[in-house]
Design an enzyme around this catalytic site. Sequence first.
Site, PDB file in Angstrom:
ATOM      1  N   LYS A  92       9.401  28.496 -30.545  1.00 28.88           N
ATOM      2  CA  LYS A  92      10.672  28.199 -29.881  1.00 28.88           C
ATOM      3  C   LYS A  92      11.650  27.435 -30.765  1.00 28.88           C
ATOM      4  CE  LYS A  92       8.524  28.564 -25.372  1.00 28.88           C
ATOM      5  NZ  LYS A  92       8.148  27.928 -24.099  1.00 28.88           N
TER       6      LYS A  92
ATOM      7  N   ASN B 262      14.104  30.036 -26.063  1.00 27.37           N
ATOM      8  CA  ASN B 262      13.004  30.857 -25.561  1.00 27.37           C
ATOM      9  C   ASN B 262      13.456  32.251 -25.146  1.00 27.37           C
ATOM     10  OD1 ASN B 262      14.238  30.380 -23.062  1.00 27.37           O
ATOM     11  ND2 ASN B 262      12.322  29.932 -22.003  1.00 27.37           N
TER      12      ASN B 262
ATOM     13  N   ALA C 147       8.641  23.703 -25.073  1.00 28.60           N
ATOM     14  CA  ALA C 147       8.695  23.596 -23.616  1.00 28.60           C
ATOM     15  C   ALA C 147       8.866  22.144 -23.186  1.00 28.60           C
ATOM     16  CB  ALA C 147       7.438  24.195 -22.988  1.00 28.60           C
TER      17      ALA C 147
ATOM     18  N   SER D 143       4.451  37.572 -18.711  1.00 30.14           N
ATOM     19  CA  SER D 143       5.829  37.993 -18.487  1.00 30.14           C
ATOM     20  C   SER D 143       6.145  39.458 -18.747  1.00 30.14           C
ATOM     21  CB  SER D 143       6.773  37.129 -19.327  1.00 30.14           C
ATOM     22  OG  SER D 143       6.321  37.065 -20.649  1.00 30.14           O
TER      23      SER D 143
ATOM     24  N   ALA E 261       5.765  17.278 -26.600  1.00 26.89           N
ATOM     25  CA  ALA E 261       7.172  17.229 -27.006  1.00 26.89           C
ATOM     26  C   ALA E 261       7.539  18.449 -27.851  1.00 26.89           C
ATOM     27  CB  ALA E 261       7.449  15.944 -27.788  1.00 26.89           C
TER      28      ALA E 261
ATOM     29  N   ASP F  12      13.072  26.833 -20.167  1.00 25.97           N
ATOM     30  CA  ASP F  12      11.824  26.220 -19.714  1.00 25.97           C
ATOM     31  C   ASP F  12      12.087  24.977 -18.864  1.00 25.97           C
ATOM     32  OD1 ASP F  12      10.283  28.104 -20.984  1.00 25.97           O
ATOM     33  OD2 ASP F  12       9.895  26.886 -22.759  1.00 25.97           O
TER      34      ASP F  12
END
Length: 290
Positions: A86, A107, A151, A36, A148, A123
């Site tokens: 996160k 995020n 994301a 990213s 779980a 996400d």
Amino acid sequence: MQQAHTVPFSASLDAGLSGATRVYFIVGDPIAQVRSPSGVTAALRAAGRDALVVPAHVAHADLPAFFAGITPMRNVDGVIITVPHKFSAANYCATLSAEAAFLGAANTLRRTADGAWHGGMFDGTGFVAALVEAGCELRGKRVLLVGAGGAGSAIGHALIQSGVGSLDVRDNDAARTDSLTARLNALAQGSLGSQGEARGVDAGVQAHTYDVVVNASPLGMRADDPLPVDVTRLPATTFVGDVVTKPPLTPLIEAARARGCTTVTGTQMFSRVCDRMVEFLLETPAAQRC
């Protein structure tokens, strides 16, 4: 002795960088796999922002020190959060979007006018957008979600919101699975829609009995990782998605394609997530996809 060729420092940087450049961090552990920084930097600049996204490799134990260090930096306008931070990142936010508050995870963080952090979570909506773009009609479908974590929780939330017929969740952490499925079921019961039930399943689950299979775990990042599910009996009608971005084509995606399945890669997912992150960071529609 031959003189070594060196590139002038100024030439190694984008000509637009200056002391006025706004800084955004992307923080994770590990961090080398993220794609990213260049994409989000390009999108921010396309939107007219003099900005740079910088990767930061920060272990979980060092996250408090990281936020203590960047919060006083007046030229830091946002933080992108990746594995495994996160859930922890939400604790550093003074305010959260509705989805981030429901999930207890974020995020993307943007600076507020008073210098605090406001968190969002994209996400899930990004991944579902990638599935729909690939031709997957989710309403009424049986879905298996592996993972779980941050994301996975966001994807599970978005899948329930999309009206799937059922959502089975498999994760090595039973308490985390139970917490996610309980919250998703409470959400579905409180809605006027026709969302299906979420439940936890064990490692022996039969992937070929589902319409959609999603890997939201880190499995596939390393060459010696096992496949997150058994693909040997998957019918070609199964949609298979993976959040892992490096390698671009994970063993799961390659194996699913060999079965004739339609797939959504982590790169496709991140493109849609990136749209939403940039909108959030700028509080305006993104000028382009990352």
